[in-house]
Design an enzyme around this catalytic site. Structure first.
Site: not given
Ligand code: AMP
Length: 559
Positions: A254, A274, A344, A425
């Site tokens: 991530k 986003r 990805f 995640k």
């Molecule tokens: P969060 O912002 O904490 O909701 O986590 C989701 C976000 O992680 C996604 O919207 C992406 O911007 C980010 N992200 C980073 N690496 C990845 C990955 N390998 N696959 C999907 N999302 C990722």
């Protein structure tokens, strides 16, 4: 041609309906009553938006501009407008009262034959306002907005004022409009829902449903340059629980960066953040990397861009935002803060929509069209059911300075806008919460002219409401405070003494020591020692953390 008066009347009726079924019925009726040209406009208006969420068009009307236009139209001072806002707690009622005080009511009934403002005229005027730029833009916008108030009855003015700040407050959201389109034009709800997922534009779905019924609605598809909502991830408490649920899982790092959705149409590249804003001009390095290394006639790719230091380690999130926000002198900032892109997902390739294909197939197609280089790469992915191996990858990601890992279901489709169980995640336990700023307080002493503390709320997706959960005043330096005060000045809804109500637009990432039960806040929870970590410019308010997540962190704490 339908008058804006009819729209205002429909809004008033809907506003007073308590149940969503009756509300849907009324919205369906309204959608049937207007003509085809008016239908997309009305579909957006009724949800409190002027342009579709994905569109680059923005009204740019803040409260001060709105007050100025109202004050001119009603012939009363801005101070009086502000006092009306304090009394009514609502900009719509303020506009109605202000114009009544001028005698607009009697005026419009007296001049019975005066041409009425139509729905399309209101839309065209808003469009004009969105296009205004340059030196005298404020004056110009005020003039156009004043024209709308001058040409409307007090009741219409109320809804124009609410539309101007894109907050109609009648309780109609995407769900009700979806059901109303289905009812009005006899198209199954699931078809309307899917068409919306692909087009991101309820207005377009409504017109298509009216013109061609289910046959045409099911033909609606993804289009280049019209962003689709991003697929989102849920938190998993442990790696073990995630793996036992998925059996074999696809593990990726991530990355600590910002999301980008890339549309490639030949040599024409468009990048969306986003929040689905067009950020192409701010990221020329990504544009040229995609042009050079993505081998496809047309494609929609999903990935994360992060800023790197000399050793290739991720830099602070604020640095990335500097890149995403930059509008001028873009090349210099690009040299100072180089970005790396990790791709990805692939949702569209050479005219084919890949949403329903399993992740493994989409990924194979992605690998087939990207030439990996230092700055642009398909992220590495391991398919495994071995929790030890997953833990090893997790630790590697953290050591490299990234956030943690993503645990994905290899068989899953790409579900735009959904935060489901197919993408999980895992980040280190000291979680932060993303909360919406719904209010503030003016500061004291050294911070007199600045907002000193901010009221935070979580999101309740069931009702669409933002539920207060606490305040934050620490973790903010003076420079940041000045910047935040400026940002929030345009979002003031009501001010009363030192208290300010803000339009919920900005998301703060908040660290805290503990979540406690509390009767002080409507969410039923409060935060111990909250501290601002980041302003999440990349997140919209409805992406803030939910009450459900807060409840689950609370119960995990107790265990
Ligand atoms: P969060 O912002 O904490 O909701 O986590 C989701 C976000 O992680 C996604 O919207 C992406 O911007 C980010 N992200 C980073 N690496 C990845 C990955 N390998 N696959 C999907 N999302 C990722």
């Amino acid at each position: 041609m339908t008058g804006f008066k009819e729209f205002a009347q429909a809004c008033r009726t809907i506003e007073n309906i308590p149940g969503s079924l009756d509300m849907t019925e009324q919205v369906a009726q309204l959608l049937q009553d207007v003509n085809c040209d008016e239908l997309p406009v009305v579909t957006h208006f009724i949800m409190g938006e002027v342009f579709p969420a994905w569109s680059a068009e923005e009204l740019g009307i803040g409260t001060s501009l709105l007050y100025a236009a109202l004050s001119k139209a009603a012939g009363i001072s801005i101070k009086e407008i502000e006092s009306l806002v304090r009394d009514t707690g609502d900009i719509g009622q303020t506009a109605t009262k202000a114009l009544k005080s001028k005698g607009h009511d009697t005026l419009s009934s007296f001049i019975g034959e005066t041409p009425q403002l139509t729905i399309l005229e209101v839309f065209e005027r808003f469009k004009k306002i969105s296009k205004v730029s340059g030196k005298r833009s404020q004056t110009n916008k005020i003039r156009n907005l004043r024209y709308l108030f001058d040409s409307s009855s007090p009741e219409e003015a109320g809804y124009i004022a609410r539309l101007a700040i894109e907050d109609l407050r009648i309780g109609v959201g995407e769900g009700i409009v979806r059901d109303a389109i289905s009812k009005a034009f006899e198209v199954p709800v699931s078809d309307v829902e899917r068409a919306f997922m692909l087009t991101n534009d309820m207005g377009l779905v409504a017109v298509t449903a009216r013109r061609g019924g289910a046959d045409e609605v099911t033909k609606l598809n993804i289009e280049l340059k019209r962003p689709i909502k991003m697929m989102l991830a849920q938190v998993t408490p442990t790696i073990e629980s995630a793996i036992s649920e998925m059996e074999t899982a696809a593990i990726e790092w991530k990355f600590d960066g910002a999301r980008v959705q890339i549309h490639k149409d030949g040599d024409n590249i468009t990048l969306f953040s986003r929040r689905l804003e067009d950020v192409t001009r701010s990221l020329p390095d990504i544009v040229s990397a995609v042009k050079e290394h993505v081998k496809a006639d047309s494609a929609i790719l999903d990935g994360e861009a992060f800023a790197v230091d000399e050793e290739g380690r991720p830099r602070a999130f604020q640095e990335i935002l500097k890149r995403f926000r930059r509008k001028y002198d873009v090349e210099t900032t690009a040299r100072e803060i180089p970005l790396t892109l990790r791709l990805f997902d692939l949702v569209y390739l050479n005219g084919e929509n890949l949403l329903d294909k399993p992740l493994t197939e989409r990924r194979a197609a992605l690998l087939g069209c990207v030439e990996n280089t230092g700055s642009i790469k398909v992220d590495e992915q391991i398919l495994t059911s071995d929790t030890e191996e997953v833990n090893r990858i997790y630790n590697e990601a953290l050591e490299a300075g990234h956030e943690g890992i993503m645990i994905k279901n290899p068989q899953s489709p790409y579900s735009p806008g959904k935060r489901g169980k197919n993408w999980l995640k895992k980040k280190p336990l000291m979680e932060t919460l993303d909360l919406v700023v719904i209010g503030a307080e003016w500061g004291y002493g050294r911070r007199t002219n600045f907002m000193g503390s901010f009221n935070l709320a979580c999101h309740d997706p069931d009702t669409g409401r933002f539920l207060p959960i606490g305040k934050v005043g620490t973790g903010i330096n003076d420079e940041q405070l000045a910047e935040l005060t400026e940002t929030f000045s345009n979002l003031i809804v009501i001010e009363s003494g030192m208290e300010i109500e803000l339009k919920p637009e900005v998301v703060f990432e908040i660290a805290f020591e503990e979540i406690q039960k509390s009767t002080n806040y409507d969410s039923g929870f409060a935060l111990r020692f909250p501290r601002l970590v980041n302003v999440r410019d990349d997140k919209s308010p409805d992406e803030a953390d939910t009450l459900q997540r807060i409840e689950s962190i609370y119960s995990a704490q107790r265990k």
